[in-house]
Design a protein around this motif. Sequence first.
Motif, mmCIF file in Angstrom:
data_model
loop_
_atom_site.group_PDB
_atom_site.id
_atom_site.type_symbol
_atom_site.label_atom_id
_atom_site.label_comp_id
_atom_site.label_asym_id
_atom_site.label_seq_id
_atom_site.Cartn_x
_atom_site.Cartn_y
_atom_site.Cartn_z
ATOM 1 N N ALA A 266 9.187 12.529 -22.826
ATOM 2 C CA ALA A 266 10.065 11.910 -23.820
ATOM 3 C C ALA A 266 11.530 12.057 -23.409
ATOM 4 C CB ALA A 266 9.829 12.539 -25.188
ATOM 5 N N ILE A 267 11.899 13.253 -22.966
ATOM 6 C CA ILE A 267 13.298 13.492 -22.592
ATOM 7 C C ILE A 267 13.693 12.614 -21.417
ATOM 8 C CG2 ILE A 267 14.897 15.196 -21.651
ATOM 9 C CD1 ILE A 267 13.341 17.303 -23.255
ATOM 10 N N GLY A 268 12.792 12.512 -20.430
ATOM 11 C CA GLY A 268 13.103 11.677 -19.280
ATOM 12 C C GLY A 268 13.080 10.196 -19.624
ATOM 13 N N GLY A 269 12.200 9.818 -20.560
ATOM 14 C CA GLY A 269 12.070 8.408 -20.919
ATOM 15 C C GLY A 269 13.293 7.895 -21.645
ATOM 16 N N ASN A 270 13.804 8.664 -22.581
ATOM 17 C CA ASN A 270 14.979 8.244 -23.351
ATOM 18 C C ASN A 270 15.507 9.460 -24.103
ATOM 19 O OD1 ASN A 270 16.856 7.175 -25.080
ATOM 20 N ND2 ASN A 270 15.609 5.439 -25.676
ATOM 21 N N ARG A 271 16.542 10.047 -23.562
ATOM 22 C CA ARG A 271 16.996 11.311 -24.117
ATOM 23 C C ARG A 271 17.508 11.169 -25.547
ATOM 24 N NH1 ARG A 271 20.430 16.283 -21.650
ATOM 25 N NH2 ARG A 271 20.823 17.200 -23.664
ATOM 26 N N GLU A 272 18.263 10.080 -25.790
ATOM 27 C CA GLU A 272 18.772 9.842 -27.140
ATOM 28 C C GLU A 272 17.625 9.771 -28.138
ATOM 29 O OE1 GLU A 272 22.068 8.690 -28.342
ATOM 30 O OE2 GLU A 272 22.709 9.863 -26.623
ATOM 31 N N ALA A 273 16.629 8.950 -27.769
ATOM 32 C CA ALA A 273 15.494 8.768 -28.664
ATOM 33 C C ALA A 273 14.758 10.083 -28.865
ATOM 34 C CB ALA A 273 14.551 7.711 -28.108
ATOM 35 N N ALA A 274 14.670 10.885 -27.808
ATOM 36 C CA ALA A 274 13.981 12.166 -27.933
ATOM 37 C C ALA A 274 14.695 13.037 -28.954
ATOM 38 C CB ALA A 274 13.934 12.863 -26.576
ATOM 39 N N GLU A 275 16.019 13.070 -28.864
ATOM 40 C CA GLU A 275 16.758 13.890 -29.819
ATOM 41 C C GLU A 275 16.536 13.399 -31.240
ATOM 42 O OE1 GLU A 275 20.785 14.096 -28.340
ATOM 43 O OE2 GLU A 275 20.178 15.754 -27.035
ATOM 44 N N LEU A 276 16.551 12.079 -31.418
ATOM 45 C CA LEU A 276 16.393 11.527 -32.757
ATOM 46 C C LEU A 276 14.937 11.492 -33.211
ATOM 47 C CD1 LEU A 276 19.040 8.686 -32.647
ATOM 48 C CD2 LEU A 276 19.204 10.921 -33.715
ATOM 49 N N SER A 277 14.018 11.874 -32.328
ATOM 50 C CA SER A 277 12.625 11.994 -32.745
ATOM 51 C C SER A 277 12.285 13.436 -33.064
ATOM 52 C CB SER A 277 11.679 11.513 -31.645
ATOM 53 O OG SER A 277 11.993 10.221 -31.263
ATOM 54 N N GLY A 278 13.258 14.307 -32.996
ATOM 55 C CA GLY A 278 13.012 15.699 -33.323
ATOM 56 C C GLY A 278 12.471 16.511 -32.165
ATOM 57 N N VAL A 279 12.595 16.004 -30.936
ATOM 58 C CA VAL A 279 12.177 16.799 -29.783
ATOM 59 C C VAL A 279 13.244 17.887 -29.548
ATOM 60 C CG1 VAL A 279 11.796 16.729 -27.298
ATOM 61 C CG2 VAL A 279 10.957 14.876 -28.732
#
Lengths: 388, 520
Positions: A266-279
Amino acid sequence: MSMAESLRWVVLPVRGLGKRVSISQWVPLIALLVCAVWFNYLSDGAFLTSRNLSNLSRQVCVNLTLAVGMTVVILTSGIDLSVGSVLALSAMIAAISQFHGDWASLGALGAVGSIALALGVGGACGAVTGVAVSRLNITPFIVTLGMMVICRGLTLIVSGAQAVAPIGDSLGSLSSGYLPPWPSFALITLLGIALISGQWWAVRQGTIRAAIATKRSLLCIAACGLAVHTFCGYRGIPAMVFIAAFCAASVWVVLSFTRFGRFVYAIGGNREAAELSGVPVRRVLGLVYCLMGALAGLGGVLDLARVNGAVPSAGELAELDAIAAVVIGGTSLMGGAGGVAGTLMGVLLMGVLNNGMSLVGISEHYQKVFKGLVIVAAVYLDLRSKRK
Amino acid sequence: MTPLLQVNHIAKSFGGIAALKDVTFEIQSGECVALVGENGAGKSTLMKILSGVWPAGSYEGEVHFEGRLLSVRSPLEARLAGISIIHQELCLFPDLSVAENLLLTEEYPYSGKPSTNLARWVHWGDLNKKASLLLESLGFSIDPGATVGSLSVAQRQMIEIARAVHHQARLLILDEPTSALSSREVEQLFKILFDMKKRGVTLVYISHKLEEIFALADRIVVLRDGTAVKQLQVSQTNAAEVVREMVGRPILEKTYFGDWVSEGPPLLEIEGLGHTDRRGGEVLGGIDLQVWPGEIVGVAGLMGSGRSELLRSLVGVLPGQRAGDVQLDGKPVQWNSLREAMDAGIAFVPEDRKKDGLFLDLGVGFNFTVSILDSMTTLLKRIDASKEADLISKLKERLHVKFADSSQPVKSLSGGNQQKVLLGKMVARSPRVLLLDEPTRGIDIGAKAEIYELIAELARNGVALLVVSSELPELLALCHRIVVLREGRLVADLPNQDLNQEKLMVFAAGAPQAAEGVRV
């Protein structure tokens, strides 16, 4: 027709087996087979002997250990340039504990202590990198570049720029030890059966298609056959191979089947999205670099055992070999795509090239040029197949 | 008179899937033609053919421009031929100055006379003078020395338009130019576009927003499933007919919120919420807001009014310092990270699905479950594959997402389906408070309706919802109550009774501007 085109036609029939398999996955495997056959021909059959393949398997262990860690790092779209130096530092400190600390006389206990020490040193270096990357938000390239120089310096300081040797026999047996042929045969067979039945179990669960399982099973049988030929024909499975393979398998399981693994993609795929997905991005990144450091420490132990001593220049350019293997294996430098299976192929391809070229008498200087070309070609083929 | 652009039986397919089947239409010089269609109707493919992204020969059919066969092989060639396109995502260099962006790719840059010498020197004085002349001639008040990254989206669009004018574009294609603009900026853009029309520039305008199309266009070409199904004169048609042609079925004007009365205490209570950014500037200040379970509250406001920032501040992902009290269920909360907020039962769906929301290269299943992996890990944090598959198929059914298998990359889905995946990711967590930022941006009408239904269903099940949208009709159709933000402050809190766009605009824009009929 360009080389990539022709390669595409060669592999095209295989595509029908699983619809969504990209050609990029097959490039390293095919290159591996072509190189093996070619070297065997040039060396009059010496390349594919059990003895040579067994040696080859021991030669790739250090790079495999580093490359699986590097795979995880690169999957998060990071990079770790410090692994070679961390390897040298951990190997040096373990060697000092053996030689100056006289843990060599403690036998197996001393060996375990030295290994733990090396893992601890590597892990600590990785933790420092991890904190700098995840908390201070410094680019991994810069952090690890600094770490690379720092650890090389520390290695020279603790060793006084001298080689430290020898080490105790217990630690040395990591390099010279073998599981005897018959138990090795049993182990390989069991592993093969376990892997194949795992595939079909997954088919029953509906997570993969039968066509893919068939293909993987065939691959698995071929790999087991090769392993039996390599190891049972010459002394058995080397202890080093055990350790490296265990690392690779563990990382594979973590990446494929755990929450942590998903977070890495997830982090490599899209870091922004990972943060906003609660990763928990920072924690995962910190752990990733820590893991890489520990694996570099383990690589240090393997290197130490193989050389029977530590030199301050150990592991120079090891980071580049590891990165090259990961990239050849199809893991994207942008992160988010790839995995350990490809990296294994990349490591083997690099090993086959090194071993084969030495065997047929190509000078080391030419070997370097050739290896460089292979790396660029591999990435080019990968890019091309993804663009389609 | 020969038409400026003639598109004859264009067809193009990607790996067996036809994006365009048979498109034929003409555009006269000086006309403004709107191109409408649902997502996946083939608008962008058509635009890519006209602008040279898909080179001549890669598609069937012919395009004639100014009476000659168009055979461009790259966007540069298209531009030289007189066709310029302004993309949804603007193509500017954010770190370079306005002047550099305008003139950098010129044929004979900077020296003023043709030169074959590769080592051309940049004449900064000339460059800035040229750029400011160009900007002045168009009536744009932008400093040519400013860095493009420091400008607003609207100003950046002006630069793209100025660049097109500079390249003597005869055909200017605008792809969803207003999707990131506030209403005031839209007005400004329209003034510019009317001016362009007067100068004899032919416009092709692509948009989902019918109000804009009816205000600007002379003619509408409707695409559906890769075919130009209908051409309508704006003066002889209405919105309902256009929508009918787009979707191929009638869509009812309706409201989605049901009857609802606030019972008991509010679920989410915000008191005196403020937020200062890292440099100490105030982003939000003094916001009081209560949301009851089952209530849909709309957040309206112009671009930059603090709409998105309110949501982001609530879940702790806005950089800077938050002040004030937030209570959930009567208990004060003080979370500082999204995870803590999520654990407390709040979920946040960001506006930019491509940048902030989805893992585009990874599978649909991966995207669905990445936020709720905790609930399905077994011993040693291993993921339970069958539980995961169950959840994915449940979400697929509930949200009507269309995909072949769960390992299919999200980027291969249509915009509407992507948006559903984004929502599904958070709905799967069964939140008690759901914060939605532009839940239907850039998706087609059919998918919008499905998302509205989903939101209404969540509300009926007792979820409290805060919905930010720049499309006022959307808020009016969806929300029980609408609050309006202006410059980081809450200026109105209005129940959705006898509300209309004009009334909301009075608050959003501040009184004076709202008097003149505002186009939204």
